[in-house]
Design an enzyme around this catalytic site. Structure first.
Site, short mmCIF file in Angstrom:
data_model
loop_
_atom_site.label_atom_id
_atom_site.label_comp_id
_atom_site.label_asym_id
_atom_site.label_seq_id
_atom_site.Cartn_x
_atom_site.Cartn_y
_atom_site.Cartn_z
CB SER A 1 10.67 39.71 -4.74
OG SER A 1 10.81 38.52 -4.27
CD GLU B 1 -2.53 38.34 -11.31
OE1 GLU B 1 -1.37 37.63 -10.83
OE2 GLU B 1 -2.37 38.55 -12.20
CE LYS C 1 3.27 36.30 -2.67
NZ LYS C 1 3.99 34.98 -2.49
CG ASP D 1 3.02 28.68 -0.59
OD1 ASP D 1 4.08 29.15 -1.08
OD2 ASP D 1 2.90 28.15 0.55
CE1 TYR E 1 3.69 35.33 -11.35
CE2 TYR E 1 2.48 33.57 -10.61
CZ TYR E 1 3.70 34.09 -10.57
OH TYR E 1 4.80 33.99 -9.97
CE LYS F 1 3.31 36.51 1.52
NZ LYS F 1 4.48 36.18 2.54
CB CYS G 1 27.28 36.88 30.18
SG CYS G 1 27.46 36.13 28.74
CB CYS H 1 31.88 35.31 29.21
SG CYS H 1 31.25 37.04 29.26
CB CYS I 1 27.11 39.77 27.84
SG CYS I 1 28.83 39.26 28.14
CB CYS J 1 31.65 37.90 26.14
SG CYS J 1 30.16 36.70 25.84
#
Ligand code: IVH
Length: 698
Positions: A96, A133, A135, A137, A243, A331, A425, A428, A443, A449
């Protein structure tokens, strides 16, 4: 750990442990919705809500590629159950990319590369050429050519194992059947995508035929490729851009640009927008220009990928977890829309944090329908003066779940009142407390809870913790209301209640036997999983591993944590010296052990389970496996980061300070107090030359 407030915090703000927790939660939720949709035909959430979960999961994975789970929803994009495809192990993992969300991130990335490569950090005038390059999708795939013939094609899957989609890939005109002049083993990688025009006409055809409508070109491409019948794929307008490469016999080029030229010569499609950037200015300019032209391109892109051009430098830079250090994805920024905020709801999470969430009139933001947005916390609501009934601007970036940017004051209805944050909360009714200086409201109900107890148990049995299959949320809730489950140790005593469970609706002889067997199988558990399962604040999988590796046994860890209560103790110094554990995590660890109730839970658990000593090392059987090394002073031959990466790759733990546990200290020029401390403690000190010899570079 603060998992509860996670859902509504921007991805960019999450630390790796929080991201891992969130990905786990998302994977579970999404899988549940997939089953409801595909198997039961009874979805329980709107498509928009489902999309938002997927988007967040994808965004988290994009930001933390190494945290991508084996059961990640992104392996199942827009596709039927994957049962029909054979699995293929990638000869080299499919990786990645790390993300840059701003020009500053990008500049910082370039600086990091320069710092890592000694010759560049010493000579700022020396050029660092980068290939840019788009990106794409789509979905990444790997094509394997053997002796010039297309032999196999696979999806990325979890990066290590993908799905064999050879027959489907054969139907793509962009995938040549033969490449006569390719190396004998040649794996080329790239993106399968669909143009926007093809996507729209496909959806028209699908609609006319009563078929599935795809949400976007990426889903359409993924859904079309992952068809069990290749004839269906053949009828879908899929395209491909190459690529990258996987396993290759011999070398194909010296530079990435040269590699792309070779691909073109081989008849593989390379994106026409690719550009060589000679310096930072060119690179930023390219990114800006492509961003401006984004909507004019015939296919969807979600950013620009920049890659170090010189392949020998790529080699040296290597990888951090599952992303290369030599590439980054810049991005593109967020898209915004205006809508009405119908209501503010308060969610209670696993450790009791109350998080406000805005219910919105669903609105399309840059192609995705959004119906919920985060409000973070009480201060955020006050600061923006967000009220129920307001008109708001929402923003969705690739990296964040929808956020409310601002209130459109002119559109505020008459008689609207400021939102009052609850002081009890909603789950509870325990008091809600806000620690001085903290943003979160909590809480105080703890295990009483229901929101927290169920979440804690869910976490405890989850895949990366005790991994007890068959004990889902519904069962936990049911067992709790029957009084069979209080704390985690009760799980191991469920067998005593077999008769009670057997007669409950939904349990048969088989499923009960399976559950009890799954529980029995977990009476032995590795130390790192055990630590993680405890759900201590800020202690996720990565931190749990660090602790396990350092302390090796449960007894040593517990003793260390208890003694570390005294910040002047050796135990505290030992804890704080672990690379990756900061004062805030140390404080949460110490606090956990200082709480008698938690020690009670631990003792109770230890009566039921055996915690195994930590067995692994960082790099498997590396030459420095299990060794703890400290670097100090200035190294001449490589930067500190490169030295650290090399040491870790050989299995070592790199620590920030010297202790009795240090195996040796590598002292560069001008080494100061650490080298002295090593001598005082009798820890071996290596010169830079000795270090290089040790790693085979001398
Ligand atoms: S290079 C080790 N280049 O982005 C390098 N990836 O966020 C691996 N992608 O899984 C990827 N266009 O699916 C690369 N020009 C490009 C890309 C690209 C799209 C996708 C790819 C990858 C994901 C990582």
């Amino acid at each position: 750990m603060k998992e509860d407030a996670l859902r509504d915090r921007p991805v960019a703000e999450l630390n790796p442990d929080e991201a891992a927790a969130e990905l786990r939660a998302l994977a579970g939720e999404i899988a549940r919705h997939d089953r409801a949709y595909h198997q039961d035909d009874a979805p329980v959430v709107s498509d928009a809500e489902y999309d938002a979960l997927r988007l967040r999961s994808d965004a988290l994975e994009a930001r933390f590629p190494d945290l991508r789970r084996a059961d990640s929803p992104s392996r199942k994009v827009g596709a039927p159950p994957a049962a029909g495809f054979a699995k293929v192990r990638h000869a080299r993992p499919m990786l990645s990319l790390a993300n840059a969300f701003s020009d500053e991130d990008l500049v910082e990335f370039l600086r990091g590369v320069r710092r890592f490569l000694k010759e560049l950090s010493d000579d700022p005038a020396q050029a660092l050429e980068m290939v840019a390059e788009p990106k794409i999708d789509g979905l990444s795939i790997s094509l394997r050519y053997e002796h010039g013939r297309f032999a196999a094609g696979a999806t990325r899957g979890d990066g290590f194992t993908g799905e064999n989609v050879t027959a489907n890939l054969r139907t793509l005109a962009d995938v040549p059947e033969t490449i006569p002049d390719a190396p004998s083993i040649f794996e080329v990688r790239g993106e399968v995508y669909m143009t926007r025009a093809d996507f729209l006409s496909l959806n028209e055809r699908q609609q006319a035929a009563g078929g599935k409508i795809f949400a976007n070109p990426r889903n359409a491409a993924a859904g079309s490729l992952r068809q069990l019948d290749p004839a269906i794929t053949a009828a879908r307008p899929l395209r491909f851009f190459a690529y990258a490469w996987g396993e290759v016999s011999g070398s194909v080029a010296q530079t990435h640009a040269g590699f792309l030229d070779r691909l073109r010569e081989m008849g593989l499609p390379v994106n026409p927008e690719v550009r060589l950037c000679r310096d930072e200015a060119e690179l930023l300019e390219f990114s800006r220009q492509l961003g401006d032209r984004r909507a004019d391109l015939p296919y969807d892109i979600d950013g620009v990928v920049f890659k170090v051009n010189r392949l020998d430098w790529q080699e040296r830079l290597g990888f951090v977890s599952r992303a290369p250090r030599w590439a980054i994805a810049r991005k593109f920024p967020a898209e915004q829309a205006r809508t009405r905020l119908n209501a503010i709801r308060i969610q209670v999470g696993r450790t009791g944090t109350l998080t406000p969430v805005a219910d919105l009139l669903p609105v399309n933001v840059g192609g995705v329908v959004v119906s919920r947005a985060t409000l973070h916390n009480e201060d955020e609501i006050t600061r923006k003066d967000v009220r129920e009934g307001d008109t708001v601007i929402v923003q969705r970036a690739g990296d964040v779940i929808p956020q409310i940017i601002e209130v459109v004051r002119d559109a505020r209805p008459a008689g609207s009142v400021p939102f009052v944050f609850p002081r009890t909360c909603p789950e509870c009714h325990s008091a809600v407390l806000r620690e001085p200086g903290a943003a979160a409201n909590r809480c105080t109900g703890g295990l009483i809870c229901p929101a927290q107890a169920v979440e804690r148990l869910k976490h405890f049995v989850s895949r990366d913790a005790f991994d007890i299959e068959g004990l889902g949320e519904r069962h936990i809730e049911a067992f709790r209301s029957d009084g069979l489950l209080g704390g985690p140790a009760d799980i191991f005593r469920l067998q005593d209640h077999a008769e009670t469970i057997r007669v409950r609706e939904g349990w048969g002889e088989r499923s009960l036997a399976n559950l009890l067997a799954a529980i029995e199988a977990r009476r032995q558990i590795p130390l790192d999983r055990f630590i993680y399962a405890l759900g201590i604040r800020q202690v996720g999988q990565a931190t749990a591993k660090l602790l396990a590796r350092h302390y090796r046994s449960f007894a040593a860890w517990r003793a260390g944590m208890t003694e570390a209560a005294d910040p002047a103790s050796d135990a505290y110094r030992d804890l704080a010296a672990i690379d990756g554990i900061g004062p805030s995590v140390a404080a949460d660890l110490v606090a956990f052990f200082a709480e008698p109730h938690n020690n009670g839970v631990l003792d109770d658990l230890l009566a039921e389970v055996t915690v195994q000593d930590f067995a692994g090392t960082a790099g498997g059987g590396g030459a420095l496996a299990g060794k703890t090394i400290v670097f100090t002073g200035t190294l001449m031959q490589m930067t500190r980061s490169e030295a650290k990466a090399r040491a870790e790759a050989l299995g070592a733990n790199v620590a920030g300070s010297v202790s009795k546990k240090t195996n040796f200290v590598v002292a560069g020029a001008d080494a100061g107090s650490k080298a002295k401390k090593a001598t005082d403690l009798g820890v071996a000190t290596l010169s830079e030359d000795e270090w290089l010899a040790l790693i085979g570079e001398g």
